[in-house]
Design a protein around this motif. Sequence first.
Motif, short mmCIF file in Angstrom:
data_model
loop_
_atom_site.label_atom_id
_atom_site.label_comp_id
_atom_site.label_asym_id
_atom_site.label_seq_id
_atom_site.Cartn_x
_atom_site.Cartn_y
_atom_site.Cartn_z
N TYR A 150 0.78 -1.23 0.00
CA TYR A 150 0.00 0.00 0.00
C TYR A 150 0.82 1.29 0.00
N GLU A 151 2.14 1.17 0.14
CA GLU A 151 2.95 2.39 0.18
C GLU A 151 4.17 2.35 -0.74
N GLU A 152 4.72 1.18 -0.98
CA GLU A 152 6.04 1.13 -1.62
C GLU A 152 6.09 0.59 -3.05
N ALA A 153 5.32 -0.42 -3.35
CA ALA A 153 5.48 -1.09 -4.65
C ALA A 153 4.96 -0.24 -5.81
N VAL A 154 5.78 -0.10 -6.84
CA VAL A 154 5.39 0.53 -8.10
C VAL A 154 5.73 -0.45 -9.21
N TRP A 155 4.77 -0.74 -10.06
CA TRP A 155 4.91 -1.78 -11.08
C TRP A 155 4.98 -1.15 -12.47
N LEU A 156 5.99 -1.53 -13.23
CA LEU A 156 6.10 -1.10 -14.63
C LEU A 156 5.86 -2.32 -15.52
N PRO A 157 4.98 -2.22 -16.52
CA PRO A 157 4.67 -3.37 -17.37
C PRO A 157 5.83 -3.72 -18.30
N HIS A 158 5.91 -4.99 -18.64
CA HIS A 158 7.04 -5.51 -19.42
C HIS A 158 7.16 -4.86 -20.80
N PHE A 159 6.04 -4.44 -21.39
CA PHE A 159 6.12 -3.93 -22.76
C PHE A 159 6.88 -2.61 -22.85
N LEU A 160 7.07 -1.94 -21.71
CA LEU A 160 7.90 -0.74 -21.74
C LEU A 160 9.34 -1.06 -22.13
N PHE A 161 9.73 -2.31 -22.00
CA PHE A 161 11.12 -2.71 -22.23
C PHE A 161 11.27 -3.56 -23.49
N LEU A 162 10.29 -3.48 -24.37
CA LEU A 162 10.37 -4.20 -25.65
C LEU A 162 10.73 -3.28 -26.81
N GLY A 163 11.02 -2.02 -26.51
CA GLY A 163 11.40 -1.08 -27.56
C GLY A 163 12.91 -0.92 -27.65
N GLY A 164 13.33 0.24 -28.11
CA GLY A 164 14.75 0.52 -28.25
C GLY A 164 15.30 1.21 -27.01
N GLU A 165 16.60 1.49 -27.07
CA GLU A 165 17.26 2.13 -25.93
C GLU A 165 16.67 3.51 -25.64
N ARG A 166 16.30 4.23 -26.67
CA ARG A 166 15.73 5.56 -26.49
C ARG A 166 14.41 5.48 -25.72
N ASP A 167 13.63 4.44 -25.96
CA ASP A 167 12.38 4.26 -25.21
C ASP A 167 12.65 4.09 -23.73
N VAL A 168 13.68 3.30 -23.42
CA VAL A 168 14.06 3.09 -22.02
C VAL A 168 14.51 4.41 -21.40
N ASP A 169 15.33 5.15 -22.13
CA ASP A 169 15.84 6.42 -21.61
C ASP A 169 14.72 7.40 -21.33
N GLN A 170 13.67 7.37 -22.15
CA GLN A 170 12.55 8.29 -21.93
C GLN A 170 11.79 7.97 -20.64
N VAL A 171 11.71 6.69 -20.29
CA VAL A 171 11.08 6.32 -19.03
C VAL A 171 11.89 6.89 -17.86
N VAL A 172 13.21 6.75 -17.94
CA VAL A 172 14.09 7.28 -16.89
C VAL A 172 13.95 8.81 -16.82
#
Length: 204
Positions: A150-172
Amino acid sequence: LANCGRQRPGRRADTPVVGHNYRMTDLQAAILEVQLSRLEQQHELRNRNVARFERALDQAIGGGLEPLAPDPRITRQAAYQVVLRYRPGGFADLPRSALVAALEAEGVPCDAHFYDALTRSRLFAPDARRYPAWAGRRQAACPVAERAAYEEAVWLPHFLFLGGERDVDQVVEAIAKVKERAVDLVGFEHPAIARQETARTRRE
């Protein structure tokens, strides 16, 4: 258990039960068969991008939202969801729901209230009417599990990491932007998460 948790005739429909449905249609099976041919390639790409994300995240924000440490016994990671531990102190004490709302506003799909802690699940409430052996017992207290849920966990879906390096950098970059402006976001909430939290509080 086998029939999707559906109740037998004569049982109360509002009694929650555990259930599963592992059946699929012919069309789903045909799509899956083609998708399986891409599985190894997608698996490698995801793991490579998750590793890049974790390195870049630490460099960009220096704490406050951290990947979970992997169990050393794991030899092959399956990144279905990337789970991060949120420490509000690193984000000007911004509530987790506000963090998730801000990330979604930046175009990063994520979730917070993904699972209830089992100690707060209605499925396992000590209800003597359903489980006579539990008569007189109180709800178990598991503060670490409840804090994680209820306070700590944040979940990112796997498809965010199926693109290119630039896609990953934009999440960061989006996470870094939210951290930089965290003090301005106090009071900003994700409406769906706020509803879930309100409903949970009422049940308790």
